[in-house]
Design a protein around this motif. Structure first.
Motif, PDB file in Angstrom:
ATOM      1  N   ARG A  38      18.185  13.164  33.255  1.00 34.65           N
ATOM      2  CA  ARG A  38      18.234  12.483  32.433  1.00 34.65           C
ATOM      3  C   ARG A  38      16.591  13.799  31.404  1.00 34.65           C
ATOM      4  O   ARG A  38      16.876  14.173  30.605  1.00 34.65           O
ATOM      5  N   ASP A 207      15.350   4.364  29.591  1.00 34.08           N
ATOM      6  CA  ASP A 207      15.389   5.026  31.003  1.00 34.08           C
ATOM      7  C   ASP A 207      14.862   6.772  30.248  1.00 34.08           C
ATOM      8  O   ASP A 207      15.002   7.221  31.571  1.00 34.08           O
ATOM      9  N   ARG A 213       9.537   4.068  33.775  1.00 38.14           N
ATOM     10  CA  ARG A 213      10.168   3.714  34.904  1.00 38.14           C
ATOM     11  C   ARG A 213       9.551   2.574  36.068  1.00 38.14           C
ATOM     12  O   ARG A 213       8.886   3.176  36.153  1.00 38.14           O
ATOM     13  N   GLN A 216      11.963  -1.431  34.572  1.00 42.76           N
ATOM     14  CA  GLN A 216      12.612  -2.322  33.594  1.00 42.76           C
ATOM     15  C   GLN A 216      13.011  -3.586  34.578  1.00 42.76           C
ATOM     16  O   GLN A 216      13.772  -3.682  35.868  1.00 42.76           O
TER      17      GLN A 216
END
Length: 349
Positions: A38, A207, A213, A216
C-alpha cells in the motif's frame, strides 16, 4: 525555510550533515518495515506532491510568504521513517536541480525540514490520537494540530543551529522572535494543507493512510456466545477507488499544481528570507553551486515566457522527484520482501 550556503559555518554544517546522514540511514532501515504493497507506491507520489505544493508560496503577512514543509503530511500518510526520506528526496532534488537550498547546507536543511518536522509532528499526532475519539475525523484534527506545531518547531531548530554556527553577529533573541512569529503564521497554512490532503485520502482510501491504521473497525464473530475480533479488518466501506485511481489522481494534481497553479504563487520572500534580510543574516550568503543549472530558480533556461518556463520546470521537477522517490522506495520494498522470504529465514522457522 531553505537555508542557503553561507548562513551556517563549515563545522556546524558538517555536524548537521552527520546528523542528517545518520537519520537517513536509520530511516532507510525503518522504512523497510513501513513500506508494503500500500505505502510503497504512495511514497514516491507523496514526495512529488510535496515538491509541487512547495512551489505554491502563500501570503502570511505584509511582504512575507510561506510554503508547505511537508514533514507532517509525509509522516501521517506513509509513516515517520518513510516521511523523512520523502522530504529528503525533495530537498536533494531542489538543491541539485533548482538551486534552492545550499548544497553545503543540505545537512542543515534535512535536519531542520525533514527530521525535526517529521519527529515533532508524528509524536504530536500519535499523542493526540490517544485522547481523541477513535473516528476518522480525529485523524484530520490530529493532522491539523501536529502540522501546525511542526513549523515553529523547525523555526526553533534553525535558531538553535544559527546560535551555534551563524556567520553574522546578530542577536539570537531577535532571530528567535522573528523566526517563530512568522512561522506560527506559516504553520496555519501548513496545517490547512495537511489536514485537507489527509482528509481527502481518508475519504476514499483510509487504508492507505499510515497514521489511520489500527482505527478501523474489525469484523466481530460470535464464538461460544461471545463476540470476538476476526483476524482481518473489514475492508473500508468508504473506499471505492482503487489504489491506481488514487495514484493517478495524486499525480495529475501534482502536475497541475506545479505546472499551472504555481504561476500564481506569492512572489514575496518566504519566512526565512524575510527574517534573514531584516536581521542581516544574509550578509554572508554565498552563490549557489548549481546556480547555472538549466532549471535554477524554478524556470527553464532560454525560455523567455515566464508562465511556460515556470510551468515546465514544475512539471520536470514533479517527474524527476517521483521517479527518484519511487525508485528508492521500491528498492527498499524489494529488500524487505527478500529479507522476509522463506529462503532468508533460519531453518525451522
Amino acid at each position: 525555510m531553505h537555508v542557503p550556503d553561507g548562513f551556517i559555518n563549515a563545522p556546524v554544517s558538517a555536524a548537521t550533515g552527520l546528523v542528517a546522514a545518520g537519520a537517513v540511514a536509520v530511516s532507510l532501515r525503518g522504512a523497510r518495515r513501513e513500506l508494503d504493497e500500500r505505502t510503497a507506491p504512495l511514497a514516491g507520489l507523496v514526495a512529488a506532491f510535496i515538491f509541487a505544493v512547495q512551489m505554491l508560496n502563500f501570503p502570511v503577512a505584509a511582504g512575507t510568504s510561506g510554503h508547505l514543509l511537508g514533514g507532517a503530511l509525509a509522516a501521517i500518510l506513509v509513516g515517520p521513517f518513510t516521511g523523512v526520506l520523502c522530504v529528503s528526496v525533495v530537498l536533494l532534488m531542489q538543491g541539485i536541480l533548482f538551486a534552492d537550498g545550499g548544497l553545503t547546507a543540505l545537512g542543515v536543511n534535512i535536519t531542520d525540514m525533514a527530521i525535526v518536522t517529521t519527529v515533532v509532528s508524528y509524536a504530536a499526532f500519535r499523542g493526540l490520537l490517544k485522547v481523541l475519539p477513535r473516528r476518522r475525523r480525529s485523524i484530520t484534527v490530529a493532522a491539523f494540530v501536529s502540522a501546525l506545531l511542526s513549523v515553529p518547531a523547525a523555526a526553533v531548530a534553525f535558531t538553535l543551529i544559527y546560535a551555534l554556527g551563524g556567520t553574522t553577529d546578530v542577536a539570537i533573541g531577535k532571530v528567535a522572535t522573528a523566526m517563530i512569529g512568522v512561522h506560527v503564521l506559516i504553520g496555519i497554512g501548513e496545517a490547512a494543507i495537511t489536514a485537507l490532503t489527509v482528509g481527502a485520502v481518508i475519504a476514499v482510501r483510509p487504508d492507505l493512510v499510515y497514521g489511520a491504521r489500527g482505527l478501523q473497525q474489525r469484523l466481530k464473530l460470535r464464538v461460544d456466545g461471545e463476540l470476538v475480533d476476526a483476524a482481518t479488518p473489514v475492508a473500508p466501506a468508504a473506499a471505492p477507488a482503487s489504489r491506481r485511481k488514487v495514484w493517478i489522481t495524486g499525480l495529475v494534481t501534482s502536475l497541475v499544481l506545479a505546472g499551472f497553479v504555481s504561476f500564481y504563487a506569492s512572489a514575496s520572500p518566504d519566512g526565512l528570507e524575510k527574517v534573514a534580510k531584516d536581521q542581516g543574516i544574509d550578509q554572508r550568503a554565498k552563490k549557489h553551486h548549481t546556480e547555472d543549472s538549466p532549471l535554477a530558480g524554478y524556470g527553464v533556461k532560454d525560455i523567455s515566457d515566464a508562465r511556460i518556463s515556470g510551468g515546465l520546470a514544475g512539471v520536470i521537477g514533479v517527474g524527476v522527484t517521483i521517479v527518484a522517490g519511487t525508485g528508492v522506495f521500491w528498492a527498499l520494498r524489494r529488500r524487505r520482501t527478500a529479507d522476509t522470504s522463506p529462503a532468508s529465514l533460519p531453518e525451522g522457522v
